[in-house]
Structures are given as structure tokens and as C-alpha cells.
Write a protein that holds these residues in place. Structure first.
Motif, PDB file in Angstrom:
ATOM      1  N   UNK A 170      50.856  31.752  26.568  1.00 45.33           N
ATOM      2  CA  UNK A 170      50.448  31.546  27.954  1.00 45.33           C
ATOM      3  C   UNK A 170      48.962  31.871  28.144  1.00 45.33           C
ATOM      4  N   UNK A 221      43.130  36.270  35.992  1.00 45.35           N
ATOM      5  CA  UNK A 221      43.155  36.908  37.304  1.00 45.35           C
ATOM      6  C   UNK A 221      41.729  37.160  37.771  1.00 45.35           C
ATOM      7  N   UNK A 262      46.801  33.705  31.218  1.00 45.62           N
ATOM      8  CA  UNK A 262      46.857  34.414  32.493  1.00 45.62           C
ATOM      9  C   UNK A 262      45.428  34.760  32.876  1.00 45.62           C
ATOM     10  N   UNK A 265      44.888  33.778  41.041  1.00 43.04           N
ATOM     11  CA  UNK A 265      45.702  34.164  39.884  1.00 43.04           C
ATOM     12  C   UNK A 265      46.254  32.880  39.302  1.00 43.04           C
ATOM     13  N   UNK A 266      45.939  32.616  38.017  1.00 51.46           N
ATOM     14  CA  UNK A 266      46.470  31.430  37.361  1.00 51.46           C
ATOM     15  C   UNK A 266      47.321  31.849  36.171  1.00 51.46           C
ATOM     16  N   UNK A 267      48.537  31.319  36.106  1.00 49.98           N
ATOM     17  CA  UNK A 267      49.425  31.575  34.974  1.00 49.98           C
ATOM     18  C   UNK A 267      49.923  30.208  34.505  1.00 49.98           C
ATOM     19  N   UNK A 268      49.714  29.870  33.245  1.00 53.27           N
ATOM     20  CA  UNK A 268      50.241  28.589  32.763  1.00 53.27           C
ATOM     21  C   UNK A 268      50.375  28.593  31.254  1.00 53.27           C
ATOM     22  N   UNK A 269      51.228  27.710  30.732  1.00 53.67           N
ATOM     23  CA  UNK A 269      51.394  27.639  29.283  1.00 53.67           C
ATOM     24  C   UNK A 269      50.102  27.149  28.641  1.00 53.67           C
TER      25      UNK A 269
END
Lengths: 363, 363
Positions: A328, A332, A330, A337-341
Motif C-alpha cells: 500500500x 498523510x 499511505x 490522507x491518501x491510502x491506496x494499493x
């Protein structure tokens, strides 16, 4: 004794491939991607200051980044900040800097460098630059620095040498410039030993690049007719607005370097990287922990059962507690806040939404 | 006419099962878990204000939460804020409030309520409370509110009625109190129709609970000997320090309700929830979107390819952009970002690390 050596830092590039860390209003050169405490621009300026006197270092950028530049380099003299009304890629920027420098010093020798590259082994870098400056001052050639490749990287442009025998500290005639190859071709390039990475760092007499531009890219330089009368007068701004509005968008590689038969390359082996996206960020960082994580966390962290994951957090006082992520990204920041594969990080979905007015402030 | 009705809000509980939103210094009652814009404590106070005059509403808490209470309820009179030196669970808190109220009004009738429950259908709630207040004023009984269960919830305590025929608005004698059952037993309770959820909301004459405490929990009340001389004098603080330092830690359920044969329950059907952890937060919210996500995001959001995931973000100006999470919890506060799988959220790993001095500020 007058120092005729100048450096022009090209700092007008946009792009948000590091979104949400980079933004339209804060592109890569203004970021501290190496978490050294300094932006890439500031690191570039400091690196060049060891070779070129501060009063001879110029920065070219577009209007909207002027304040960011002044904040990063408060000591920059006003006359050394060249503001373009629009970004039209590197050929117009280098034409602008060349004409400005010719008004100031007809004997000027200039280093042109991107603002957003990472360079280590600064001592080796200095040595190469100094050799190249001497060579350029002496001859009417266009010089580029080529990095001896350490992998078959498909994200960089390549330079083919006319002579594959590398003698460090000596220039080699350039045979061809090539755009980013595909993976297979990159492999061929790498194994052949004839190719160097195109660093985008150029050294030339200003008179030499001016002549090359006027010969090889007249569609750019014809717009500058009268520059010697108008630059540094009250009419300059209007003059620039007309030029930039009419100018084609053109890179110096395409406009000059790929066409000229007068280009020489200095092979160099300092550590160089153009961190173009989170993938190459990972490769550059290459200080992955035993679980393959690349963690650039300014505050505290508790990372558990997590592997092959990039975590970037700017907040000095923020605790990042992560468990159970694999492959992933991540990121911040203060306001995103970005979270992605990792393998689905084109952010194309995000970008299409980000185009909506309600998301404008996050672009 | 003097109003003899009082409300005592028990707001001294600790706990960090909502870490990182809740903290040792900011437990659940101070959180806006329902994202209504108000903390659970403030919602409790506002709810009670519709029934009880503000000057008759007391809050019991421990010293370290005094400032948080004053911030949440600035209009609270000093004499209505009862500060315990330490937390010793609810039996000592209720003893404290009872003695204080007896000094003020020997005819006082009191509602005791937790500060951190969620209640909807406020009109039904008011009706039930008013019935119970009338009944308690008239008789020397201990009353509790029992919620007609809507599921076989294993996270709540249960009350068994002596008579399984529920007549709303009328009290039923209580047969037993039971602690949280296991899932199987909860199912039996639910299906039997004899059981109600224990809401922890009690109504009684203060004289009645005082007598019950003195009879059934003398280990608590013996410490209070002399209260009628010392409370509301300069000696009160020292008196309390001694009591709380010597007092056993005891819940009112264990100390009195489970032992008394004088307890009646008012069945009630207002929507009630004790949100005890992120799981029950999910159940309470139950406004999951079509992908099963529960999103409590104060700012903007772009959520893609994400399912059965809880996202909580307090920042009004923060964009939350998430892709590719399944069965996760993402909590973003000012100073902590927590990401973990739903089924691995004991945070026991985190907690053991949080015990280290460098993480103290995040506990």
C-alpha cells in the motif's frame, strides 16, 4: 577577476505525481522528498552554491511559484529571479535565461539544471561540473552530463555515446539522445555499455546555446527579436507576455540537443535520481526495512504486520499506527490522507473527482 | 414550588477503547461519536435539561476531567460539579452524590445516568423518566430503566423480569441482574422475552438509595461516617481524599442492584446504545453505505473500491482519499493516524508500545 560562470535553475515545472504531497500550487521541487529538512530546490541551490557564486545563480520559474521560490531562497536577488508568465517547457526558459545573461555578461558560461533532482556524492558532482565548465569555456560545444547507469531504468532518457569506452573526466561525443525506452530496450541500452542516463544538466557558453537555439529552434527565438533593446527595461514584462503567449511548448532536448551535432557528454558516476513518482521514490529511498516498507515519517510510528508499503507523513507531532497493510501507499499531509494499493495508484479515480469544484483546494 | 427532582450524571469513567479518538485524558463521554456536533456528555446534559431544571443537574467526575466538564458544560454551577479524587467505579460516586443531595434536599428524588450513552426517540425517553420519577417519589423503591432488546446483544448486561408480560409505562419487579452473557446465553435471553437490556439509568429517592447502600454496601458507606458534619465545609476535600483512598472499587450494580429485593424496572423502547468499541460503533451507526462502509468524515471524502470499512476523521478541512481497503478501520485525528484490520483491532500491539515513555502523549 570577473567570474563568468553562472547557474540557471529551472524551477517552473508543475505536476502532481506526488499527490497529495505535491499539488498544483506546490510541485515536486518545493517538497522535502528526501526528508533531509530541505526542499529539492533548496538542495539544488545549496549544491550549486559550492561551485558558483551566489550572485551568479539564477532561478527561472513561472509567476505562480514566485513566492514559493522567495520563501525557499530568501537570499536570491530580484534580478536573479526570472519570471515566466506561463510555463512553455525548457526551451523557452533557457532562451529567456540566455538572453538575460548575454545582457549581463557576453562571456557567460552557464550550467542549466533542473530544480527537482536528487544528487549524492556531491564531491564527484563538483569535479564533473568543474571539468565541464572548463571545457565549455574553451570550446563552442554543448555539454550534457550523462550518468553511468546502474540499472535498466525505463523511466529515464538515455544518451548514446559515439565511443563506448568511458574515460571519466573526459567528454565523449554524443551519437543520439533517446526518449524513455520500454523495459526491453532499456535492458539492451544498459547491457550495451554505450548508453548513459540523461541527467538534464547542461553546460555551455551562453553564446553557444543562443546560436544553437536560433539555428535549430527558430520558432522559439524568432519571438525574441529585439530582446537586446527591451530586456531590463520597463517594456520587458509586456514583451515576455507576448512571447510566452505565442511560443510553442518545447523541451530543450527536443529543440536542440537531439538535433545538434555539437553535443558532448561528460560521463559521471555520482548518485543521481529523478524521483518522478512514488515508485521511483521507493527505489531511490531503497532503505526499505526488513519487511520491505519505505517509511518517511516525521513523527512517531508503530508499524505492525505491514509489508512492502510506503508511508509518508509530514506531521512532526503525529503518531502513525498501522497494522495489516501489504503493498500500500499511505500519505498523510495537513489536509489530505491518501491510502491506496501500490498497483492502483494512478489516482485516476481521485483525479477525476479532484477536477470537481468542491475538491479544488486539494488539487 | 420546590422541585425535588435531580439528575446526577456519572462522567468519571476512563478507558480508551476508542483509541486514538478516545484517550486517557479524553475518554468517550467527551467525544462526538455520533458526529452530531456535541459530545455524548453534552447530549446527556441537554437531554436531561428537558426534564430536570439546570440548577438540579449534577455531574460527578474525577479531578482530571474537571476542566473538560467545564468546557463541555460551561453553565454548570460549581456546587453541581462533584469532584472525586480518584475513580472507584459507580457505587462510591452514587454515595457521594446521595450524601451531597441529602444536605441540600432531604426529599430529593434522583436520576442517575451514565454520561456516555446514546439515546434517540427523546420523547419516549422523557415519558419513561417522568413515569419513573413519579413512581419513585411515591414509593421507597429502586428503579432502573430496561430497554426492550432488539437483538441478542452480548455486550450489554441484562435484567430478568419477574413477570414477562411487558406493560409499557408500568414498572415490573426485577428477578435478577446479569452481567454480559456469552453469545449463546444472550440468544436465550433475547428469545425468552423475560429479559431487558440494563441501561444503567436509575431512579430513586435519595433517602432510599442511601439506605440501600448503607445496608448492602457498608464497606463503602462506613467510610462516609460524619458526612453530615463535614460535607460543604472546608474539611470536605480532605474527607473525600481519605474516603476515596480507602474505598473499594465497586459498581452500583454489584453493590446494590444485584442484591436488593426492592428493585423495579421500567421497560422502555427508546433507541438506546452503549457504544463500547468500534464494533458497536458500527452497529450503532448502521448507516453503512451500499459497500458496508461506515464513514464519519467531517471533511471531504473520495472512497473507492473499499468495503466494510470504518473511516473516522475529525478534520473539517481534511480530504480523505481511500482506495482498496476491505474490513479495515481508519481513524485520523489531529495527532494520530491509525489504520488496522477490523478483526485485529485489539490494538494490543499498539497498547504495549504505547506504554513506552516516548508514546505517552498519545495514550
Amino acid at each position: 577577476m570577473i567570474n563568468h560562470n553562472y547557474c540557471v535553475i529551472l524551477a517552473g515545472g508543475g505536476g502532481s505525481r506526488f499527490w497529495p504531497v505535491s499539488r498544483e500550487n506546490r510541485p515536486k521541487q518545493f517538497l522535502d522528498l528526501t526528508t533531509s529538512g530541505k526542499s529539492l530546490l533548496r538542495m539544488t541551490y545549496d549544491r550549486m552554491s559550492r561551485i558558483i557564486p551566489a550572485e551568479n545563480i539564477l532561478v527561472v520559474t513561472i509567476d505562480k511559484y514566485a513566492d514559493l521560490i522567495r520563501k525557499e531562497i530568501p537570499e536570491l536577488e530580484d534580478r536573479n529571479l526570472l519570471l515566466e508568465p506561463f510555463g512553455k517547457h525548457t526551451a523557452p526558459s533557457i532562451a529567456f535565461a540566455s538572453y538575460k545573461l548575454l545582457r549581463r555578461d557576453p562571456e557567460a558560461v552557464m550550467i542549466s539544471t533542473p530544480a527537482d533532482h536528487v544528487i549524492e556524492n556531491v564531491h564527484l558532482f563538483e569535479q564533473t561540473i568543474e571539468n565541464a565548465l572548463d571545457y565549455a569555456a574553451d570550446k563552442n560545444v554543448l555539454i550534457t552530463l550523462g550518468i553511468v547507469p546502474t540499472s535498466a531504468e525505463a523511466n529515464f532518457g538515455y544518451i548514446q555515446m559515439a565511443d563506448s569506452e568511458i574515460r571519466m573526466g573526459e567528454p565523449v561525443k554524443v551519437k543520439t539522445f533517446t526518449e524513455k525506452p520500454d523495459a526491453e530496450l532499456a535492458d539492451v541500452f544498459f547491457k550495451s555499455g554505450e548508453f548513459l542516463w540523461n541527467s538534464g544538466i547542461f553546460i555551455w557558453k551562453v553564446e553557444a546555446i543562443k546560436n544553437a537555439l536560433e539555428t535549430l529552434a527558430p520558432e522559439v527565438t524568432c519571438l525574441w527579436k529585439g530582446w537586446d533593446r527591451i530586456l531590463n527595461t520597463e517594456g520587458e514584462r509586456k514583451f515576455l507576455e507576448k512571447i510566452y503567449s505565442d511560443s510553442p511548448t518545447l523541451s530543450i532536448d527536443y529543440a536542440v540537443m537531439e538535433k545538434s551535432d555539437n553535443v558532448w557528454v561528460y560521463p559521471a558516476s555520482f548518485k543521481w535520481a529523478d524521483i518522478i513518482n512514488w515508485d521511483s521514490f521507493c527505489e531511490y529511498a531503497s532503505k526499505a526495512d526488513k519487511d520491505g516498507n519505505v517509511l518517511k515519517i516525521n513523527g512517531k510510528q508503530i508499524i505492525k504486520k505491514t509489508g512492502d508499503t510506503i508511508v509518508y507523513s509530514g506531521g512532526k507531532d503525529k503518531l502513525i499506527a498501522i497494522k495489516g497493510l501489504k503493498d500500500f501507499i499511505v500519505i498523510d499531509t495537513d489536509d489530505v490522507l491518501m491510502i491506496c494499493p501500490k498497483d492502483d495508484k494512478s489516482f485516476s479515480d481521485f483525479n477525476s473527482e479532484l477536477a470537481m469544484p468542491e475538491f479544488e483546494k486539494y488539487r
